[in-house]
Enzyme design. Structure first.
Site, PDB file in Angstrom:
ATOM      1  N   LEU A  31      92.067 -33.126   5.082  1.00  0.00           N
ATOM      2  CA  LEU A  31      91.353 -32.288   4.382  1.00  0.00           C
ATOM      3  C   LEU A  31      90.030 -32.077   4.853  1.00  0.00           C
ATOM      4  O   LEU A  31      89.204 -31.340   4.798  1.00  0.00           O
ATOM      5  CB  LEU A  31      91.355 -32.277   2.808  1.00  0.00           C
ATOM      6  CG  LEU A  31      92.842 -32.061   2.367  1.00  0.00           C
ATOM      7  CD1 LEU A  31      92.737 -32.719   0.844  1.00  0.00           C
ATOM      8  CD2 LEU A  31      93.255 -30.702   2.437  1.00  0.00           C
ATOM      9  N   GLY A  87      84.254 -38.012   4.890  1.00  0.00           N
ATOM     10  CA  GLY A  87      82.946 -38.257   4.462  1.00  0.00           C
ATOM     11  C   GLY A  87      82.550 -39.861   4.800  1.00  0.00           C
ATOM     12  O   GLY A  87      83.320 -40.445   5.485  1.00  0.00           O
ATOM     13  N   PHE A  90      83.022 -42.267   2.911  1.00  0.00           N
ATOM     14  CA  PHE A  90      84.131 -43.333   2.743  1.00  0.00           C
ATOM     15  C   PHE A  90      85.285 -43.213   3.793  1.00  0.00           C
ATOM     16  O   PHE A  90      85.710 -44.379   3.893  1.00  0.00           O
ATOM     17  CB  PHE A  90      84.532 -42.687   1.213  1.00  0.00           C
ATOM     18  CG  PHE A  90      85.714 -43.617   0.734  1.00  0.00           C
ATOM     19  CD1 PHE A  90      85.408 -44.442  -0.440  1.00  0.00           C
ATOM     20  CD2 PHE A  90      87.009 -43.801   0.962  1.00  0.00           C
ATOM     21  CE1 PHE A  90      86.237 -45.281  -0.977  1.00  0.00           C
ATOM     22  CE2 PHE A  90      88.220 -44.526   0.566  1.00  0.00           C
ATOM     23  CZ  PHE A  90      87.541 -45.414  -0.537  1.00  0.00           C
ATOM     24  N   ASP A 116      74.732 -38.976  -6.431  1.00  0.00           N
ATOM     25  CA  ASP A 116      75.148 -38.085  -4.991  1.00  0.00           C
ATOM     26  C   ASP A 116      75.787 -37.049  -5.376  1.00  0.00           C
ATOM     27  O   ASP A 116      76.648 -36.369  -4.445  1.00  0.00           O
ATOM     28  CB  ASP A 116      76.149 -39.104  -4.017  1.00  0.00           C
ATOM     29  CG  ASP A 116      75.975 -38.624  -2.612  1.00  0.00           C
ATOM     30  OD1 ASP A 116      74.886 -38.085  -2.045  1.00  0.00           O
ATOM     31  OD2 ASP A 116      77.050 -38.962  -2.058  1.00  0.00           O
TER      32      ASP A 116
END
Length: 392
Positions: free
Chosen positions: A81, A84, A86, A201
């Protein structure tokens, strides 16, 4: 998928296996294993140390890695998808047909273990229709993964900053519903949840949309829980967030508070209305960013010129004008001038008279650069969180 409750009910200890390479990377490898074990146990038991005697039985299911691999077709590219700070995010479907999204911690992730644990211990305690729901996690072999409810329309930035996809948000009522939904979710974090949480964030890519375009705030890896009952702010030497959304006092001095989240929300309002990013905004007549452009139009009595052309005749002028004014109130330079999220929700949903906004913070790219701390280490793109380390 295994329910960790049965281990505790049987009086068994829970052990998490980690790779030797991970243990060698840091001296506290054993401590990390113990932290995962203890934190998951606390979540299951609904540990409410800061809530007196109130207790709930909160369960965080553990998924088996083979289940996740099978559901994502072994993490195939076509199931991906996005990605980021992470790590990559994949779509998956369980044997019973339930869809989910899984965030897979990259071994080279700058956010890493602490953010992984922070997200587990933060979002697992939250339940609100405008917050993404966590379904469980996977900590097995070398993997650390978070499993969420699947959001069919992915993130807000995929629509408001894209002229083609933006057609799906080409009527004002949908965008206003998104603004109000984000506001309600943020109010819950700041005031109505069991723990006061500062997101730190908040940005368009961290707002997910369901199949009806309802917004849900996501990505709590950088969130901070305030432990004192009346505590509303904190301080850190590690400034984390995304360039273009950070409040002046946070970017410059590491002071975060509910009002720094309010600043980020104000930027989101202006972005949703205009269809333009704050960072990288360009206008031929000036060097301001989106905040500065909105402020200039406001002072000149032309605020409605901020509206995204895609919205056309669907706009309710008075509602749009009120939203722009609320956005500018949220991005005022001094935190004490910014409204609380409780006030924001009231202002958006009523016709009460609003205060006139004062000069915003960071209304030009140059000013934003001057306000940034010295960067000792940075991992950044427009849509990836950054860590700014202050000099010692």
């Amino acid at each position: 998928m295994a329910d960790i409750k049965k281990f505790a009910d049987d009086g068994q200890d829970l052990y998490i296996r980690m790779s030797a390479s991970e243990l060698e990377e840091e001296d506290d490898g054993k401590a990390k294993t113990r932290i995962i074990k203890d934190q998951l146990k606390d979540i299951r038991e609904g540990n409410q140390k800061n809530e007196g005697s109130q207790k709930e039985d909160l369960e965080l299911p553990l998924f088996n890695i083979s289940t996740i691999a099978s559901a994502t077709d072994n993490f195939s590219d076509y199931m991906k998808l996005g990605e980021g700070g992470f790590g990559p995010v994949y779509r998956g479907t369980l044997a019973d047909g339930q869809e989910f999204a899984v965030k897979r911690l990259s071994r080279s992730s700058g956010q890493g273990f602490n953010e992984f644990m922070n997200e587990i211990t933060t979002i697992a305690k939250l339940q609100h229709r405008n917050l993404v729901k966590i379904l469980g996690c996977c900590v097995q072999e070398e993997e650390k993964m978070l499993i969420y409810e699947y959001m069919a329309n992915r993130s807000l930035d995929n629509f408001i900053f894209d002229q083609t996809r933006g057609e799906l948000l080409s009527d004002w009522p949908k965008r206003f519903n998104i603004i109000c939904g984000i506001a309600r979710g943020l109010l819950y974090l700041h005031q109505d949840s069991r723990l006061r949480i500062i997101h730190r964030d908040l940005k368009a890519s961290n707002v997910l949309l369901d199949d009806e375009m309802n917004p849900k705030i996501s990505d709590f890896g950088l969130a901070r829980m305030l432990t004192g009952g009346d505590q509303t702010q904190g301080n850190t030497k590690r400034v984390v967030g995304t360039y273009g959304y950070m409040a002046p006092e946070y970017a410059a001095d590491g002071r975060f508070s509910v009002k720094s989240d309010v600043f980020s929300f104000g930027i989101l309002i202006l972005e949703v209305i205009s269809g333009r990013r704050n960072k990288g905004f360009y206008h031929p007549d000036h060097s301001h960013n989106l905040i500065g452009h909105a402020w200039s139009l406001w002072k000149e009595g032309r605020p409605l010129e901020l509206i995204d052309t895609l919205l056309g005749s669907s706009c309710n002028p008075s509602e749009v004008l009120r939203s722009i004014q609320v956005g500018l109130l949220c991005v005022q330079h001094h935190p004490e001038d910014r409204p609380s999220m409780a006030s924001v929700v009231i202002m958006l949903g009523s016709d009460i008279a609003l205060a006139q906004p004062k000069q915003p913070g960071f209304f030009s790219e140059r000013e934003h650069e001057a306000g940034r701390p010295h960067i000792g280490n940075e991992s950044s793109t427009n849509e990836i969180s950054i860590s700014l380390l202050e000099p010692r």
